[in-house]
Design an enzyme around this catalytic site. Structure first.
Site, PDB file in Angstrom:
ATOM      1  N   GLU A 433       1.377  -1.234  -0.252  1.00 34.12           N
ATOM      2  CA  GLU A 433      -0.129  -0.039   0.121  1.00 34.12           C
ATOM      3  C   GLU A 433       0.778   1.177   0.066  1.00 34.12           C
ATOM      4  O   GLU A 433       0.240   2.400   0.345  1.00 34.12           O
ATOM      5  CB  GLU A 433      -1.292   0.323   1.320  1.00 34.12           C
ATOM      6  CG  GLU A 433      -2.100  -1.442   0.940  1.00 34.12           C
ATOM      7  CD  GLU A 433      -3.313  -0.542   2.456  1.00 34.12           C
ATOM      8  OE1 GLU A 433      -3.186  -0.098   3.088  1.00 34.12           O
ATOM      9  OE2 GLU A 433      -4.723  -1.006   1.394  1.00 34.12           O
ATOM     10  N   GLU A 494      -7.218  -7.476  -1.175  1.00 34.92           N
ATOM     11  CA  GLU A 494      -7.196  -7.217   0.261  1.00 34.92           C
ATOM     12  C   GLU A 494      -8.710  -7.009   0.270  1.00 34.92           C
ATOM     13  O   GLU A 494      -9.040  -5.743  -0.556  1.00 34.92           O
ATOM     14  CB  GLU A 494      -6.012  -6.468   1.290  1.00 34.92           C
ATOM     15  CG  GLU A 494      -4.757  -6.987   1.757  1.00 34.92           C
ATOM     16  CD  GLU A 494      -4.963  -5.919   2.978  1.00 34.92           C
ATOM     17  OE1 GLU A 494      -5.373  -4.929   3.144  1.00 34.92           O
ATOM     18  OE2 GLU A 494      -3.528  -5.916   2.547  1.00 34.92           O
TER      19      GLU A 494
HETATM   20  C1  GAL Z   1      -4.761  -2.999   4.449  1.00 37.73           C
HETATM   21  C2  GAL Z   1      -3.063  -2.755   4.987  1.00 37.73           C
HETATM   22  C3  GAL Z   1      -3.248  -4.200   6.224  1.00 37.73           C
HETATM   23  C4  GAL Z   1      -3.980  -4.111   7.230  1.00 37.73           C
HETATM   24  C5  GAL Z   1      -5.863  -3.866   6.729  1.00 37.73           C
HETATM   25  C6  GAL Z   1      -6.836  -3.818   7.179  1.00 37.73           C
HETATM   26  O1  GAL Z   1      -5.001  -1.356   4.317  1.00 37.73           O
HETATM   27  O2  GAL Z   1      -2.301  -3.474   4.139  1.00 37.73           O
HETATM   28  O3  GAL Z   1      -2.250  -4.295   6.696  1.00 37.73           O
HETATM   29  O4  GAL Z   1      -4.435  -2.759   8.389  1.00 37.73           O
HETATM   30  O5  GAL Z   1      -5.448  -2.474   5.546  1.00 37.73           O
HETATM   31  O6  GAL Z   1      -8.071  -4.035   7.195  1.00 37.73           O
END
Ligand code: GAL
Length: 781
Positions: A433, A494
């Site tokens: 990210e 994600e």
């Molecule tokens: C994302 C991140 C993860 C975790 C996740 C929680 O932005 O890449 O490490 O923090 O959010 O939803």
């Protein structure tokens, strides 16, 4: 392009308050402290005995002395360590409760010392191999400082040869800096997880001849075609001469399938004419061994072996193809940390996580978010048939030039450590990210492609308008509906996570919605080949910093809890498997007449199952027949069932029985009692035998259920543990159940015998489990 704060805003707008606290901070600038990193050559810590008799690998995990905080002079050979604590590696510099602790408590510099004698090694070189120390390690042998290694997730070695005292006591000292040093990835800004600290992966001594095999890349080529072969690159260390030659074999168990000999020219040796080969795939993950031998003037002097698998794994515009077959990726992200000890869990526990993901959550892909994880975990992924997306350490922040150099080195070391694992199908070569950074990511991609031409690269981002230097667009997308793919090769890496943190004991509407959100996203991912699939955030709840999570240093983002026990969202994943694998029927609620929704009962009661028809009975009477909700979840292999369990169902209250059918045959039945209360204490060890090496451990799940074994998500009683025999409890005692469940780990001592763990609940009585401990081989140093 979007900035980090725009991202926050977008997330906030798109749904939920949970985001609010997380991303308010946009701090500018790089925070790296610079300083030239000693670029040390890494060698994966080898598994004992995996390299034959010519190579001596001497595990050195027992009898370490841990002195807590380092003080000046603590690495000197004659420093008084009489009061140090005797510990075993993997070791955590601090033991924690499973939540609600101060994460500053592991952030200090500590001292580990190891005294050892080594028989004289005439003509041999001696190295010490560290599989992982969090986060920087300064290693000293007999008062000679060998250097500092920076980075907690990659292995490193130091040569001890000139400094060793034959047959006399040697002192190896390691000053371990577990502070969040801004010069080392992932640090420099806030990160949403804890690294913990200590010598948390294994240590070994390795004695080798002056010229030896440092590493070996055995690359299967044309696995599906007629030209199937293995190109083997042996990387030597030392001054090779024309008298040195190599022989490489492909083996299936003891059977040699192919062999080739050649000079140590630097050119790969090719194993061909392999005969009939089984492919490595998800249901049948067949592994072979490639063993290389180094000869000097015809005499064998060193050996190195590795496992490989034959498979072709490609992301294509039609989705992900494994051995030419389309596979929709259904994945989860895994953090490597465990309750109580952070990352410091032994091989058996690391391996168990892979089995939990594959056999209990039934996923086909795991992302090692956000760093290279234990090789034991990866070995188990190879064996279980679980695909892996592995990535370099980092989280949103890119540091200065020296920091970036370390990140590029991390690409190098991750790939060199793991290039033979058939389970790994994608290298993550961006900081999770982070913003685009043309020069930096040109370097990481070039490094990956130069080392390994057989795998594609990815790099996880949330920026939709982004420069793609990788092969596959790997995108975090937390909104719903999902964005359309912005590239023909597109993998969602994600979703969900912080948008909807959920504890097992939350209100049933939330717990069900948590499961259904995962179902909705996977349904959309399954709706078009343009999505290769998706990797949900995340597999297991994890410890985090104060500025993330729910206020008790936990992100409740897991489909399973921090003990790896599935929530209903985890049961959704499980329900997507083929019934031939396992028949699944899990109500995502507990059956209560009272207060769950307006007017009592549950209006959209979700049941996740791979049955094709359900019959619902209340108090023995058939009340409803239900089909999977194909209208809303029609792209899933097994859509959830949604049923109204309010109104008339509540009038004649009693047991709820759900019968599951497949093709007209009743295959499973579950009963939820009308009068539901805590009836049974279950004590469930993952293993009934351990090795008495002082390291081996197994999880013991504690669970309170109703009379039918059903969950009691509001149970809170304390379970008091008493252990007899050669073991100890890693965890809290008494353990107060959270959502009716929890776990401790039982670790062996250096002795054989029988461990008896007695668990007592004030109202439900006592249960005892036995774990046999078999004798371990003594360590030789
Ligand atoms: C994302 C991140 C993860 C975790 C996740 C929680 O932005 O890449 O490490 O923090 O959010 O939803």
């Amino acid at each position: 392009s979007q900035t980090r704060s725009q991202k926050t805003e977008w997330r906030y707008n798109s749904l939920v308050m949970d985001t609010f606290n997380r991303r308010g901070f946009l701090k500018a600038g790089a925070a790296g402290m610079g300083g030239a990193a000693a670029l040390l050559q890494a060698a994966a810590a080898q598994t004992p005995a995996s390299h034959g008799a010519l190579r001596h690998i001497l595990p050195m995990n027992r009898n370490w002395l841990f002195g807590g905080r380092a003080v000046p002079g603590c690495s000197a050979p004659d420093f008084d360590d009489a009061k140090f604590q005797r510990v075993t590696i993997p070791h955590s510099n601090k033991i924690f409760p499973w939540h609600s602790f101060d994460e500053k408590d592991f952030q200090f510099v500590s001292i580990y010392r190891r005294h050892f004698k080594l028989a004289p090694q005439p003509g041999r070189r001696v190295f010490v191999d560290f599989a992982g120390v969090m986060t920087a390690a300064t290693v000293t042998i007999n008062g000679h400082k060998l250097g500092e290694y920076r980075g907690g997730y990659t292995p490193f070695s130091f040569e001890l040869t000139p400094h060793l005292k034959p047959d006399a006591p040697n002192v190896l000292a390691v000053e371990v800096d577990s502070t969040e040093r801004p010069d080392i990835p992932p640090f420099g800004e806030n990160i949403d997880y804890l690294t913990f600290g200590g010598v948390y992966r294994e240590v070994a001594l390795r004695t080798v001849p002056p010229v030896f095999i440092e590493n070996l890349f055995a690359k299967p080529v044309d696995s599906l075609g007629d030209g199937r072969r293995v190109e083997v690159k042996c990387l030597l260390n030392g001054q090779a001469t024309p008298a040195h030659t190599l022989k490489v074999e492909l083996r299936d168990g003891a059977r040699v399938l192919s062999s080739v000999e050649g000079p140590v020219s630097g050119q790969p040796l090719t194993l061909s004419n392999l005969g009939a080969i089984d492919l490595w795939d998800l249901d049948h993950p067949k592994l072979y061994t490639v063993a290389a031998r180094l000869y000097q003037a015809g005499a064998p002097i060193d050996e190195y072996s590795t496992r490989i698998g034959f498979r072709e794994a490609r992301f294509t515009p039609q989705g992900f193809m494994l051995n030419g077959k389309h596979i929709k990726l259904r994945g989860l992200n895994r953090h490597q940390t465990f309750p109580y000890v952070g990352g410091a869990m032994p091989a058996r526990v690391q391996r168990r996580d892979a089995l939990i993901l594959k056999r209990e959550l039934k996923i086909n892909l795991v992302r090692t978010s956000h760093y290279p994880q234990s090789t034991h975990f990866l070995d188990a992924c190879d064996e279980a048939g679980l695909l892996v997306f592995e990535e370099i350490p980092g989280w949103q922040h890119i540091g200065d030039k020296a920091w970036q150099d370390l990140a590029v080195r991390n690409v190098d070391q991750m790939i060199r450590r793991d290039w033979n694992h058939p389970s790994i199908v994608l290298w993550g070569v961006r900081i999770n990210e982070s913003q685009d950074n043309h020069d930096f990511y040109t370097r990481t991609n070039a490094m990956a492609h130069e080392l390994d031409t057989s795998r594609q690269t990815g790099g996880v981002r949330y920026l939709y308008d982004t420069e793609l230097l990788e092969d596959v667009m790997t995108m975090n997308d937390f909104g719903f509906p999902l964005r359309p793919p912005n590239h023909p090769l597109y993998l969602n890496t994600e979703f969900n996570g912080h948008m909807f943190p959920t504890k097992r004991s939350d209100n049933v509407d939330r717990v069900m919605e948590h499961a259904l959100r995962h179902a909705r996203v996977h349904n959309q991912l399954a709706s078009a080949d343009g999505y290769a699939g998706g990797i949900g955030w995340c597999a297991f709840d994890y410890n985090t910093h104060a500025n993330f999570g729910s206020g008790d240093k936990i992100c409740y983002h897991g489909v399973s809890d921090i003990f790896r026990i599935p929530k209903p969202a985890g049961q959704f994943y499980r329900s997507q498997c083929d019934p031939a694998d396992e028949i699944v029927l899990e109500p995502c609620f507990n059956w209560s007449q009272g207060d769950q929704s307006e007017g009592g009962g549950i209006h959209h009661a979700a049941i996740v199952s791979n049955c094709d028809h359900l019959k619902i009975h209340v108090k023995g009477e058939l009340k409803a027949e239900v089909e999977p909700d194909r209208q809303h979840y029609g792209h899933l292999p097994h859509p959830p069932f949604l049923i109204d369990l309010a109104g008339e169902h509540l009038e004649d209250w009693g047991d709820l029985r759900i019968d599951g059918y497949i093709k007209g045959a009743k295959v499973i039945s579950k009963t939820l009692p009308g009068n539901d209360y805590d009836r049974q204490l279950h004590v469930e060890p993952d293993d009934t035998a351990l090795v008495g090496d002082g390291i081996d451990a197994t999880r013991v799940v504690l669970r309170v259920t109703n009379e039918y074994g059903g969950a009691r998500p509001f149970s809170t009683g304390a379970v008091t543990l008493r252990l007899e025999g050669p073991g100890e409890i890693v965890g809290e005692n008494p353990f107060s159940l959270a959502g009716g469940v929890g776990a401790v780990w039982v670790r062996s001592k250096e002795a054989a015998g029988v461990i008896r763990l007695h668990a007592r609940h004030q109202y439900l009585g006592e249960k005892t489990v036995e774990i046999r401990v078999t004798p371990a081989e003594a360590e030789q140093v």
